[in-house]
Design a protein around this motif. Structure first.
Motif, PDB file in Angstrom:
ATOM      1  N   UNK A 297     -16.183 -16.033 -48.793  1.00  0.00           N
ATOM      2  CA  UNK A 297     -16.412 -14.590 -48.671  1.00  0.00           C
ATOM      3  C   UNK A 297     -17.014 -14.207 -47.322  1.00  0.00           C
ATOM      4  N   UNK A 298     -17.484 -15.209 -46.556  1.00  0.00           N
ATOM      5  CA  UNK A 298     -18.060 -14.927 -45.236  1.00  0.00           C
ATOM      6  C   UNK A 298     -16.963 -14.414 -44.307  1.00  0.00           C
ATOM      7  N   UNK A 299     -17.160 -13.255 -43.652  1.00  0.00           N
ATOM      8  CA  UNK A 299     -16.150 -12.758 -42.710  1.00  0.00           C
ATOM      9  C   UNK A 299     -15.884 -13.768 -41.604  1.00  0.00           C
ATOM     10  N   UNK A 300     -14.616 -13.946 -41.250  1.00  0.00           N
ATOM     11  CA  UNK A 300     -14.240 -14.935 -40.230  1.00  0.00           C
ATOM     12  C   UNK A 300     -14.732 -14.523 -38.856  1.00  0.00           C
TER      13      UNK A 300
ATOM     14  N   UNK B 174     -22.712 -14.967 -47.784  1.00  0.00           N
ATOM     15  CA  UNK B 174     -22.815 -13.614 -47.239  1.00  0.00           C
ATOM     16  C   UNK B 174     -23.377 -12.614 -48.236  1.00  0.00           C
ATOM     17  N   UNK B 175     -24.017 -11.590 -47.695  1.00  0.00           N
ATOM     18  CA  UNK B 175     -24.375 -10.420 -48.475  1.00  0.00           C
ATOM     19  C   UNK B 175     -23.789  -9.229 -47.722  1.00  0.00           C
ATOM     20  N   UNK B 176     -22.640  -8.737 -48.179  1.00  0.00           N
ATOM     21  CA  UNK B 176     -21.970  -7.629 -47.503  1.00  0.00           C
ATOM     22  C   UNK B 176     -22.698  -6.338 -47.872  1.00  0.00           C
ATOM     23  N   UNK B 177     -23.677  -5.957 -47.034  1.00  0.00           N
ATOM     24  CA  UNK B 177     -24.560  -4.837 -47.366  1.00  0.00           C
ATOM     25  C   UNK B 177     -23.828  -3.504 -47.393  1.00  0.00           C
TER      26      UNK B 177
ATOM     27  N   UNK C 159     -21.578  -3.958 -42.189  1.00  0.00           N
ATOM     28  CA  UNK C 159     -22.681  -4.881 -41.913  1.00  0.00           C
ATOM     29  C   UNK C 159     -22.717  -6.021 -42.929  1.00  0.00           C
ATOM     30  N   UNK C 160     -23.095  -7.182 -42.424  1.00  0.00           N
ATOM     31  CA  UNK C 160     -23.145  -8.387 -43.251  1.00  0.00           C
ATOM     32  C   UNK C 160     -24.442  -9.140 -42.962  1.00  0.00           C
ATOM     33  N   UNK C 161     -25.145  -9.518 -44.015  1.00  0.00           N
ATOM     34  CA  UNK C 161     -26.319 -10.383 -43.866  1.00  0.00           C
ATOM     35  C   UNK C 161     -25.923 -11.798 -44.276  1.00  0.00           C
ATOM     36  N   UNK C 162     -26.099 -12.749 -43.372  1.00  0.00           N
ATOM     37  CA  UNK C 162     -25.835 -14.144 -43.698  1.00  0.00           C
ATOM     38  C   UNK C 162     -27.112 -14.809 -44.204  1.00  0.00           C
ATOM     39  N   UNK C 163     -26.981 -15.571 -45.271  1.00  0.00           N
ATOM     40  CA  UNK C 163     -28.077 -16.416 -45.753  1.00  0.00           C
ATOM     41  C   UNK C 163     -27.662 -17.860 -45.498  1.00  0.00           C
TER      42      UNK C 163
ATOM     43  N   UNK D 276     -10.202  -6.124 -40.436  1.00  0.00           N
ATOM     44  CA  UNK D 276      -9.889  -7.492 -40.014  1.00  0.00           C
ATOM     45  C   UNK D 276     -10.195  -8.479 -41.131  1.00  0.00           C
ATOM     46  N   UNK D 277     -11.297  -8.222 -41.861  1.00  0.00           N
ATOM     47  CA  UNK D 277     -11.654  -9.111 -42.970  1.00  0.00           C
ATOM     48  C   UNK D 277     -10.603  -9.033 -44.078  1.00  0.00           C
ATOM     49  N   UNK D 278     -10.150  -7.815 -44.398  1.00  0.00           N
ATOM     50  CA  UNK D 278      -9.121  -7.660 -45.431  1.00  0.00           C
ATOM     51  C   UNK D 278      -7.852  -8.417 -45.044  1.00  0.00           C
TER      52      UNK D 278
END
Length: 246
Positions: free
Chosen positions: A84-87, A122-125, A129-133, A211-213
């Protein structure tokens, strides 16, 4: 030059000398870089850039830097990046790589075998925007609660014997703390003496939803080709098998 010398025919004594020169040079360079980075942070001169980058490229660079060291220590270095992490992300890839390099290097330094596993979730806020853990787990020497409390202070290591045994300035984790803060995240550690450690950090990035889609659609099309096929996963390490299977 010592690296080049080691590629030439040398007798055992010469190779020993050249190896010591190379290791001492690498250690000195690491100390200088830490001190310069910490000085920039203290002076408020550390700046972040914002440009598109591929997360896969960052991890390829980390792997190229660390794989030989891990192999020489008998450690399996594995990466588990959620699909699920954006490339492609937008942010400072250099500083993200610096944090990862420092934490993975520490995990290898304080381990004598077993596994070091880097996980990214990922946390797709929102739609941009995306927060990576990110977590880096090892099976090394671990720490006490008292040592953990001092962990991110400048010029601090677990105890006085750590510097003598493993080297380092005690600046790396303090620099990571500042960089993670600049990336809009936080850093913490979970550890038990003799049971290894897991360092966690979060970081904020932007991403292109279209782009992610497109990337997700391409992945789905690729996976569809193998949907009805049996797959055999072969690896001598159970952690690697689980990651590949996933």
């Amino acid at each position: 030059m010592s690296h080049l010398a080691l590629q030439t025919p040398l007798d055992a004594r010469q190779r020993n000398y050249a190896n010591k020169i190379r290791m001492a040079s690498d250690g000195l360079l690491h100390i200088i870089n830490d001190i310069l980075d910490f000085s920039k942070i203290e002076a408020g001169k550390m700046q972040l850039e914002s440009r598109p980058f591929k997360l896969e490229t960052v991890f390829e660079q980390i792997s190229n830097l660390m794989a030989l060291r891990a192999e020489s220590q008998g450690i399996e270095l594995a990466y588990n990046i959620a699909r699920e992490v954006p490339a492609v992300l937008v942010g400072d890839a250099l500083r993200l790589g610096q944090i990862l390099t420092n934490l993975v290097s520490n995990a290898l330094k304080f381990s004598s075998g077993g596994n070091v596993v880097v996980c990214v979730e990922p946390n797709l806020t929102d739609k941009t925007h995306c927060e990576l853990h990110v977590s880096i787990s090892d099976e090394g020497i671990g720490m006490t609660p008292e040592q953990i409390a001092e962990m991110f202070q400048p010029f601090t290591q677990a105890d006085a014997s750590t510097t003598r045994r493993f080297g380092g300035t005690g600046l790396g984790l303090a620099i990571c703390r500042h960089l993670v803060g600049m990336l809009g995240g936080r850093i913490w550690v979970e550890s038990e003496l003799g049971q290894g450690s897991t360092f966690h950090f979060t970081a904020q990035f932007e991403y292109d939803v279209d782009q992610r889609k497109q990337g997700v659609a391409q992945l789905a099309a690729e996976l569809a080709r193998y949907k009805e096929r049996p797959i055999l996963v072969v690896d001598d390490n159970p952690v690697a098998r689980l990651i590949v299977q996933h």
